[in-house]
Write an enzyme that holds these catalytic residues in place. Structure first.
Site, PDB file in Angstrom:
ATOM      1  N   VAL A  61      17.385   6.133 -19.686  1.00  0.00           N
ATOM      2  CA  VAL A  61      17.582   7.563 -19.437  1.00  0.00           C
ATOM      3  C   VAL A  61      16.870   8.376 -20.524  1.00  0.00           C
ATOM      4  O   VAL A  61      17.150   9.562 -20.694  1.00  0.00           O
ATOM      5  CB  VAL A  61      19.082   7.939 -19.385  1.00  0.00           C
ATOM      6  CG1 VAL A  61      19.742   7.344 -18.151  1.00  0.00           C
ATOM      7  CG2 VAL A  61      19.808   7.496 -20.667  1.00  0.00           C
ATOM      8  N   ASP A 120      15.745   5.938 -14.693  1.00  0.00           N
ATOM      9  CA  ASP A 120      15.737   7.352 -14.322  1.00  0.00           C
ATOM     10  C   ASP A 120      14.438   8.030 -14.718  1.00  0.00           C
ATOM     11  O   ASP A 120      14.162   9.145 -14.272  1.00  0.00           O
ATOM     12  CB  ASP A 120      16.921   8.065 -15.005  1.00  0.00           C
ATOM     13  CG  ASP A 120      17.059   9.510 -14.581  1.00  0.00           C
ATOM     14  OD1 ASP A 120      17.208   9.759 -13.364  1.00  0.00           O
ATOM     15  OD2 ASP A 120      16.995  10.410 -15.453  1.00  0.00           O
ATOM     16  N   HIS A 172      14.557  11.192 -12.443  1.00  0.00           N
ATOM     17  CA  HIS A 172      14.699  11.947 -13.701  1.00  0.00           C
ATOM     18  C   HIS A 172      15.792  13.006 -13.574  1.00  0.00           C
ATOM     19  O   HIS A 172      15.597  14.180 -13.886  1.00  0.00           O
ATOM     20  CB  HIS A 172      13.365  12.593 -14.079  1.00  0.00           C
ATOM     21  CG  HIS A 172      13.254  12.873 -15.549  1.00  0.00           C
ATOM     22  ND1 HIS A 172      12.089  12.728 -16.261  1.00  0.00           N
ATOM     23  CD2 HIS A 172      14.167  13.298 -16.457  1.00  0.00           C
ATOM     24  CE1 HIS A 172      12.281  13.055 -17.532  1.00  0.00           C
ATOM     25  NE2 HIS A 172      13.550  13.408 -17.671  1.00  0.00           N
ATOM     26  N   ARG A 209      12.852   8.197 -21.930  1.00  0.00           N
ATOM     27  CA  ARG A 209      11.544   8.559 -21.392  1.00  0.00           C
ATOM     28  C   ARG A 209      10.875   7.299 -20.862  1.00  0.00           C
ATOM     29  O   ARG A 209      11.046   6.205 -21.403  1.00  0.00           O
ATOM     30  CB  ARG A 209      10.660   9.189 -22.476  1.00  0.00           C
ATOM     31  CG  ARG A 209      10.969  10.659 -22.767  1.00  0.00           C
ATOM     32  CD  ARG A 209      10.549  11.544 -21.600  1.00  0.00           C
ATOM     33  NE  ARG A 209      10.628  12.971 -21.903  1.00  0.00           N
ATOM     34  CZ  ARG A 209      11.648  13.748 -21.601  1.00  0.00           C
ATOM     35  NH1 ARG A 209      12.716  13.231 -21.014  1.00  0.00           N
ATOM     36  NH2 ARG A 209      11.617  15.044 -21.867  1.00  0.00           N
ATOM     37  N   GLU A 267       5.436  10.220 -13.316  1.00  0.00           N
ATOM     38  CA  GLU A 267       6.443  10.836 -12.450  1.00  0.00           C
ATOM     39  C   GLU A 267       5.789  11.900 -11.586  1.00  0.00           C
ATOM     40  O   GLU A 267       5.011  12.709 -12.082  1.00  0.00           O
ATOM     41  CB  GLU A 267       7.558  11.456 -13.308  1.00  0.00           C
ATOM     42  CG  GLU A 267       8.334  10.432 -14.112  1.00  0.00           C
ATOM     43  CD  GLU A 267       9.450  11.019 -14.960  1.00  0.00           C
ATOM     44  OE1 GLU A 267       9.640  12.256 -14.916  1.00  0.00           O
ATOM     45  OE2 GLU A 267      10.132  10.259 -15.671  1.00  0.00           O
TER      46      GLU A 267
END
Length: 327
Positions: free
Chosen positions: A230, A256, A280, A232, A261
């Site tokens: 959680v 996440d 995210h 980066r 991304e």
């Protein structure tokens, strides 16, 4: 009052714009408009933070650059480019504190989902299959939280409250931390990895942490352990993670954040057994936007009144330094 505040947004502007505008001469900029509106601004509120637009729009002339930049996020890796970092006249602040408890709750949910195999249960439900089975417990399981900032601390406190055995991993080893008990440094990290049932990544992305979870680290993890990220995406060597998951050395992962991304559709992570993917959103809640603007408004008032700002980032380290709780 600042001569001009530029608010970088994408899609939706922040709430309470009337309050912001009452305090500052406010200009709103999309990522495409930012190069034209940023030069000469006194301050920048980056409502969008994961973007190269700020680096690309940063004025070549330091005299035209804003003196204060506020990131509406906990992570500030998008802001750590040389022109901003090397200018001692630019103060960078962030939204430290907003995401601590929401992210901790999310991590607890991920651990429960992995231990109880909720994805498998939901798949059986979708297929209308009645498949009674056993699942893992979490009480007494060992968790290594890698990253001892405020988010990592909130995670540690919550997991301890449900009976998990928690330790931390950070720059400074110690045995008397109020939230982690033991914090492992370089010399004891490998032994801690071998003991952990869950490794939770909550570290900022800096030059020192980029790619820290590489093939040797993954190989050092306990067989059957699970990885939760959680922090980066850049903390993890994703190719090495795919290899270790495919080989069955790890029981699963909950991710996440990712190097790229949105996660590309062709990524093998999408279809790997035991892998949970979220976009995210670990720290996002229905009250997040209001909390973010509250932190900014407090700092904007301080800025106008000439008082010290909250959450000032050490631009060399890449995070807010809290001397009472070493990283």
């Amino acid at each position: 009052m600042p001569d001009r505040l530029v608010v970088l947004y994408r899609g939706n502007r922040p709430p309470a714009t009337a309050l912001i505008e009452r305090l500052a001469d406010t200009v709103y900029a999309t990522e495409e408009e930012l190069p034209y509106l940023l030069p000469g601004a006194d301050a920048l509120l980056a409502w969008v933070t994961i973007t190269p637009a700020i680096r690309e729009a940063w004025p070549d002339n330091p005299d035209k650059a804003p003196r204060w930049v506020h990131a509406a996020s906990a992570g500030v890796d998008s802001f750590l480019f040389p022109a901003l970092v090397d200018d001692p006249g630019v103060v960078l602040t962030n939204a430290r504190g907003v995401y601590d408890q929401p992210t901790a709750e999310y991590v607890l949910g991920l651990i429960l989902a992995l231990a109880k195999d909720f994805p498998g249960t939901w798949e059986h439900q979708r297929r209308r299959e009645w498949r009674p089975r056993q699942s893992d417990g979490i009480t007494g399981r060992t968790v290594l939280v890698w990253g001892t900032g405020p988010i990592g601390r909130a995670i540690a406190r919550l997991l301890r409250a449900v009976g998990m055995r928690v330790s931390g991993a950070g720059r400074k080893a110690r045995t008397d931390d109020p939230d982690f008990g033991t914090v492992h440094g370089t010399t004891t990290l490998r032994s801690a990895l071998k003991e952990a049932d869950y490794v939770v990544l909550a570290a900022p992305l800096t030059q020192g942490t980029r790619g820290m979870v590489d093939a040797p680290v993954l190989a050092a993890m306990k067989p059957g352990a699970r990885l939760i990220n959680v922090g980066r995406g850049g903390l993890v060597d994703e190719e090495a993670l795919v290899d270790h998951l495919a080989a069955g050395r790890l029981a699963g992962a909950a991710l996440d954040v990712f190097v790229q991304e949105p996660l590309p559709a062709e990524s093998p992570l999408w279809d790997m057994p035991g892998v949970m993917i979220s976009p995210h959103t670990a720290g996002e809640t229905t009250s997040e936007r209001e909390a973010l603007v509250e932190v900014f408004l407090d700092n904007l008032t301080r800025h106008i009144e000439g008082r010290p700002l909250r959450n000032v980032v050490d631009k060399r380290r890449g995070y807010v330094v809290d001397e009472t709780h070493p990283a």
